[in-house]
Scaffold this motif. Structure first.
Motif, PDB file in Angstrom:
ATOM      1  N   LEU A 107      34.624  45.258  43.985  1.00 39.78           N
ATOM      2  CA  LEU A 107      35.000  44.232  44.593  1.00 39.78           C
ATOM      3  C   LEU A 107      34.212  42.522  44.870  1.00 39.78           C
ATOM      4  CD1 LEU A 107      38.465  44.942  46.466  1.00 39.78           C
ATOM      5  CD2 LEU A 107      38.506  44.156  44.026  1.00 39.78           C
ATOM      6  N   SER A 108      32.159  43.406  44.953  1.00 38.72           N
ATOM      7  CA  SER A 108      30.962  42.685  45.444  1.00 38.72           C
ATOM      8  C   SER A 108      31.615  41.699  44.056  1.00 38.72           C
ATOM      9  CB  SER A 108      30.539  43.657  46.099  1.00 38.72           C
ATOM     10  OG  SER A 108      30.012  44.046  44.184  1.00 38.72           O
ATOM     11  N   CYS A 109      32.099  41.825  42.740  1.00 42.25           N
ATOM     12  CA  CYS A 109      31.485  40.611  41.716  1.00 42.25           C
ATOM     13  C   CYS A 109      32.764  40.029  41.490  1.00 42.25           C
ATOM     14  CB  CYS A 109      31.089  40.970  40.876  1.00 42.25           C
ATOM     15  SG  CYS A 109      29.497  41.061  40.955  1.00 42.25           S
ATOM     16  N   HIS A 110      34.395  40.780  41.529  1.00 38.92           N
ATOM     17  CA  HIS A 110      35.712  40.876  41.370  1.00 38.92           C
ATOM     18  C   HIS A 110      36.464  40.826  41.820  1.00 38.92           C
ATOM     19  CE1 HIS A 110      34.449  41.489  37.221  1.00 38.92           C
ATOM     20  NE2 HIS A 110      33.825  42.907  37.397  1.00 38.92           N
ATOM     21  N   GLY A 111      36.399  40.711  43.114  1.00 39.21           N
ATOM     22  CA  GLY A 111      37.276  40.422  44.583  1.00 39.21           C
ATOM     23  C   GLY A 111      37.898  38.490  44.201  1.00 39.21           C
ATOM     24  N   GLU A 112      38.987  38.995  44.334  1.00 38.71           N
ATOM     25  CA  GLU A 112      39.750  37.530  44.410  1.00 38.71           C
ATOM     26  C   GLU A 112      39.032  36.298  45.386  1.00 38.71           C
ATOM     27  OE1 GLU A 112      44.349  37.036  43.108  1.00 38.71           O
ATOM     28  OE2 GLU A 112      43.900  37.382  45.604  1.00 38.71           O
ATOM     29  N   ILE A 114      38.681  31.327  46.273  1.00 37.82           N
ATOM     30  CA  ILE A 114      38.879  30.079  45.714  1.00 37.82           C
ATOM     31  C   ILE A 114      37.536  29.351  45.482  1.00 37.82           C
ATOM     32  CG2 ILE A 114      40.965  29.627  47.616  1.00 37.82           C
ATOM     33  CD1 ILE A 114      38.569  28.727  48.980  1.00 37.82           C
ATOM     34  N   SER A 115      36.340  30.143  45.614  1.00 40.08           N
ATOM     35  CA  SER A 115      35.360  29.665  44.744  1.00 40.08           C
ATOM     36  C   SER A 115      34.905  30.292  43.523  1.00 40.08           C
ATOM     37  CB  SER A 115      34.236  29.658  45.581  1.00 40.08           C
ATOM     38  OG  SER A 115      34.594  29.777  47.055  1.00 40.08           O
ATOM     39  N   LYS A 116      35.645  30.859  42.827  1.00 44.04           N
ATOM     40  CA  LYS A 116      34.970  31.511  41.834  1.00 44.04           C
ATOM     41  C   LYS A 116      35.074  30.454  40.472  1.00 44.04           C
ATOM     42  CE  LYS A 116      33.925  36.169  43.259  1.00 44.04           C
ATOM     43  NZ  LYS A 116      34.020  37.328  43.504  1.00 44.04           N
ATOM     44  N   PRO A 117      35.159  30.958  39.507  1.00 41.11           N
ATOM     45  CA  PRO A 117      35.524  30.526  38.455  1.00 41.11           C
ATOM     46  C   PRO A 117      36.786  30.859  37.512  1.00 41.11           C
ATOM     47  CG  PRO A 117      33.301  30.700  38.156  1.00 41.11           C
ATOM     48  CD  PRO A 117      33.903  31.540  39.321  1.00 41.11           C
ATOM     49  N   GLU A 118      37.628  30.711  37.533  1.00 40.41           N
ATOM     50  CA  GLU A 118      38.612  30.628  36.365  1.00 40.41           C
ATOM     51  C   GLU A 118      38.767  31.754  36.488  1.00 40.41           C
ATOM     52  OE1 GLU A 118      42.003  26.908  36.622  1.00 40.41           O
ATOM     53  OE2 GLU A 118      41.334  26.297  38.299  1.00 40.41           O
ATOM     54  N   HIS A 119      38.284  31.286  35.278  1.00 44.93           N
ATOM     55  CA  HIS A 119      38.291  32.223  34.006  1.00 44.93           C
ATOM     56  C   HIS A 119      37.707  33.361  34.407  1.00 44.93           C
ATOM     57  CE1 HIS A 119      33.678  31.286  33.549  1.00 44.93           C
ATOM     58  NE2 HIS A 119      34.253  30.426  33.739  1.00 44.93           N
ATOM     59  N   PHE A 120      36.418  33.596  35.543  1.00 42.73           N
ATOM     60  CA  PHE A 120      36.219  34.903  35.580  1.00 42.73           C
ATOM     61  C   PHE A 120      37.437  36.486  36.318  1.00 42.73           C
ATOM     62  CE2 PHE A 120      34.091  37.689  38.703  1.00 42.73           C
ATOM     63  CZ  PHE A 120      33.137  38.771  37.655  1.00 42.73           C
ATOM     64  N   PRO A 121      37.255  37.287  35.899  1.00 43.21           N
ATOM     65  CA  PRO A 121      38.587  37.972  36.222  1.00 43.21           C
ATOM     66  C   PRO A 121      38.559  38.314  37.650  1.00 43.21           C
ATOM     67  CG  PRO A 121      37.378  39.131  34.448  1.00 43.21           C
ATOM     68  CD  PRO A 121      36.183  37.915  34.805  1.00 43.21           C
ATOM     69  N   GLN A 122      39.143  38.444  38.277  1.00 44.52           N
ATOM     70  CA  GLN A 122      39.322  38.639  39.578  1.00 44.52           C
ATOM     71  C   GLN A 122      40.507  40.024  40.222  1.00 44.52           C
ATOM     72  OE1 GLN A 122      38.892  35.007  42.377  1.00 44.52           O
ATOM     73  NE2 GLN A 122      38.510  34.001  39.829  1.00 44.52           N
ATOM     74  N   ILE A 123      40.025  40.479  41.329  1.00 35.89           N
ATOM     75  CA  ILE A 123      41.422  41.728  40.960  1.00 35.89           C
ATOM     76  C   ILE A 123      41.735  41.476  43.176  1.00 35.89           C
ATOM     77  CG2 ILE A 123      41.825  44.605  41.538  1.00 35.89           C
ATOM     78  CD1 ILE A 123      39.688  43.291  38.778  1.00 35.89           C
ATOM     79  N   SER A 124      42.787  41.605  43.160  1.00 36.69           N
ATOM     80  CA  SER A 124      43.413  41.552  43.713  1.00 36.69           C
ATOM     81  C   SER A 124      43.477  43.482  44.186  1.00 36.69           C
ATOM     82  CB  SER A 124      45.140  41.090  44.195  1.00 36.69           C
ATOM     83  OG  SER A 124      45.422  41.701  43.785  1.00 36.69           O
ATOM     84  N   VAL A 125      43.145  43.309  45.612  1.00 33.28           N
ATOM     85  CA  VAL A 125      43.104  44.333  46.606  1.00 33.28           C
ATOM     86  C   VAL A 125      44.607  45.009  46.613  1.00 33.28           C
ATOM     87  CG1 VAL A 125      42.735  46.200  48.897  1.00 33.28           C
ATOM     88  CG2 VAL A 125      41.434  43.422  47.848  1.00 33.28           C
ATOM     89  N   LYS A 126      45.812  44.413  46.336  1.00 32.68           N
ATOM     90  CA  LYS A 126      46.848  44.797  46.239  1.00 32.68           C
ATOM     91  C   LYS A 126      46.871  45.743  44.920  1.00 32.68           C
ATOM     92  CE  LYS A 126      49.164  41.462  48.436  1.00 32.68           C
ATOM     93  NZ  LYS A 126      49.914  39.039  48.055  1.00 32.68           N
ATOM     94  N   HIS A 127      46.143  45.002  43.290  1.00 37.97           N
ATOM     95  CA  HIS A 127      46.405  45.600  42.611  1.00 37.97           C
ATOM     96  C   HIS A 127      45.422  46.745  42.268  1.00 37.97           C
ATOM     97  CE1 HIS A 127      45.046  46.870  38.205  1.00 37.97           C
ATOM     98  NE2 HIS A 127      44.310  46.875  38.347  1.00 37.97           N
ATOM     99  N   SER A 128      44.366  47.314  43.529  1.00 31.06           N
ATOM    100  CA  SER A 128      44.280  48.975  43.358  1.00 31.06           C
ATOM    101  C   SER A 128      44.293  49.738  44.087  1.00 31.06           C
ATOM    102  CB  SER A 128      42.574  48.414  43.680  1.00 31.06           C
ATOM    103  OG  SER A 128      42.155  48.400  44.890  1.00 31.06           O
ATOM    104  N   LYS A 129      45.490  48.893  45.342  1.00 31.90           N
ATOM    105  CA  LYS A 129      45.779  50.356  46.386  1.00 31.90           C
ATOM    106  C   LYS A 129      44.779  50.546  46.923  1.00 31.90           C
ATOM    107  CE  LYS A 129      50.161  49.723  44.340  1.00 31.90           C
ATOM    108  NZ  LYS A 129      51.084  50.626  43.871  1.00 31.90           N
ATOM    109  N   SER A 130      45.002  52.062  46.702  1.00 40.51           N
ATOM    110  CA  SER A 130      43.603  52.967  47.487  1.00 40.51           C
ATOM    111  C   SER A 130      43.398  53.905  46.546  1.00 40.51           C
ATOM    112  CB  SER A 130      43.837  53.627  48.446  1.00 40.51           C
ATOM    113  OG  SER A 130      45.479  55.182  48.031  1.00 40.51           O
TER     114      SER A 130
END
Lengths: 145, 246
Positions: A107-112, A114-130
């Motif tokens: 998540l240090s790169c792929h965390g969601e 608002i400032s990241k480029p839209e095309h960059f893959p961002q993962i919400s914590v909900k997706h990964s759960k635990s």
């Protein structure tokens, strides 16, 4: 007479006080350029990781992370590359071991954000759960595996 | 009268010699060999560049000393612009209390020394400890710097700081320090540390001679420098920034 003495004292003092290479190139100590250029590097100089890590190369070279350098995720590792038996491939600040968990590291790169480029893959914590990201993704080829 | 004339002529000769030397030194400055390109449309604010820079260049870990740092610019719908840089972006960024619905646009802006072609820091240095090399990089001679802080005042980009006693490099304590574009790396043909670890290619370093990317970068529309009105002629080129980014 006094003036000549003054001039002589000025030049004598100048020889003592002004460093030898000052003014050779410009209004600075020319030696200093070489001193700064000669500083030791700490981040790996040569791309020698794949001399040993062949499997990782096979995965990385065809994966989505192929444009990400080894140092981005694994840290500096100059010492490790020079002497892999003595120095482990863990970096204090940049490697996954520097983070609390693999999720935090990814998540240090792929965390969601608002400032990241839209095309960059961002993962919400909900997706990964635990779950550990590595359960489903190979970090060297995260989409293809 | 004779004495006065003699003194005046000596003074005149001195100024003429100094002027000649100045002219020679300014003529000898060759064209820059390097350029730095920052594409903010690719920056994800991960802060790896900040970390790598601190390690590579012995920059103290305290959160007020940086050779490079990342800022986040956020335009809110009510017209307000927020600029934040927690720990220089060392630990990355969190969205915090800002709701996506309030935001007009937002992006990260990596900052570093612009290696100005007309560097004000060099002009104000009273002892010649800060200088521009023949390849266009502005350096600090740590053995000659007095720590007078004139250059820190002069730099419009806030790129300089005084190296504290807590830093790992003792010979640099009390002197001005700043980004050198990793001069010890680029003179060996290596990329700067921040560029090396940037995972998205937001930071790119260009060796001007024979670099294929130069043409593509120069051809980009909307290429900007920071504070162009200052007349410093920065060599860090930004793509994707608004005029509010300074």
């Amino acid at each position: 007479m006094l003036y000549f003495a003054g001039v002589i004292i000025f030049f004598a003092l100048r020889v003592v006080l002004v460093p030898p290479t000052f003014g050779e190139i410009g209004w600075y100590r020319a030696e200093s350029v070489g001193e700064i250029a000669g500083l030791q590097t700490k981040i790996g100089e040569e791309f020698r990781c794949f001399d040993c890590h062949i499997t990782e190369y096979a995965e990385w070279s065809v994966g989505e992370h192929r444009n990400v350098s080894c140092e981005s995720c694994h840290g500096l590792l100059k010492l490790h590359a020079e002497n892999p038996e003595k120095y482990k491939g863990y970096d204090e600040f940049l490697s996954p071991e520097a983070f609390n968990s693999t999720i935090d590291f990814c998540l240090s790169c792929h965390g969601e954000s608002i400032s990241k480029p839209e095309h960059f893959p961002q993962i919400s914590v909900k997706h990964s759960k635990s779950w550990d990201c590595l359960n489903c993704h190979n970090p060297h080829n995260p989409v293809g595996s | 009268m004779k004495r006065r004339r003699f003194l005046l002529s000596v003074l005149g000769l001195g100024f003429a010699a100094a002027g000649l030397q100045l002219k020679v030194s300014s003529v000898s400055a060759a064209s820059p060999k390097f350029l730095f390109f920052v594409d903010v449309t690719k920056c994800i604010g991960c802060g790896r560049c900040v970390v790598a820079c601190k390690i590579e260049n012995d920059v103290p870990m305290e959160p007020i000393f940086f050779r490079t740092w990342v800022e986040r610019y956020t335009w809110l719908r009510d017209g307000e612009i927020k600029v934040v840089s927690p720990n220089g972006g060392f630990n990355g960024f969190e969205d915090g209390s800002i709701e996506a619905i309030e935001v007009e646009k937002s992006y990260f802006v990596p900052k570093l020394c612009n290696q100005c072609d007309e560097p004000p820091c060099v002009q104000v240095c009273p002892v010649g400890a800060t200088y521009k090399t023949e390849d266009g990089v502005v350096l600090v001679d740590e053995k000659y710097c007095l720590g007078c802080r004139y250059c820190i005042q002069a730099c419009p980009y806030g790129a300089r700081y005084i190296y504290p006693s807590s830093g790992p490099r003792k010979s640099r304590v009390g002197t001005a320090d700043k980004c050198t574009w990793c001069y010890h790396r680029i003179t060996k043909g290596l990329e700067p540390a921040c560029v090396k670890v940037c995972p998205t290619g937001a930071r790119q370093f260009v060796f001007v001679s024979g670099d294929q990317r130069l043409r593509r970068i120069k051809g980009l529309k909307g290429l900007k420098t920071l504070k162009p009105e200052m007349g410093t002629k920065p060599k860090v080129l930004y793509f994707g920034i608004d005029s509010e980014v300074r």
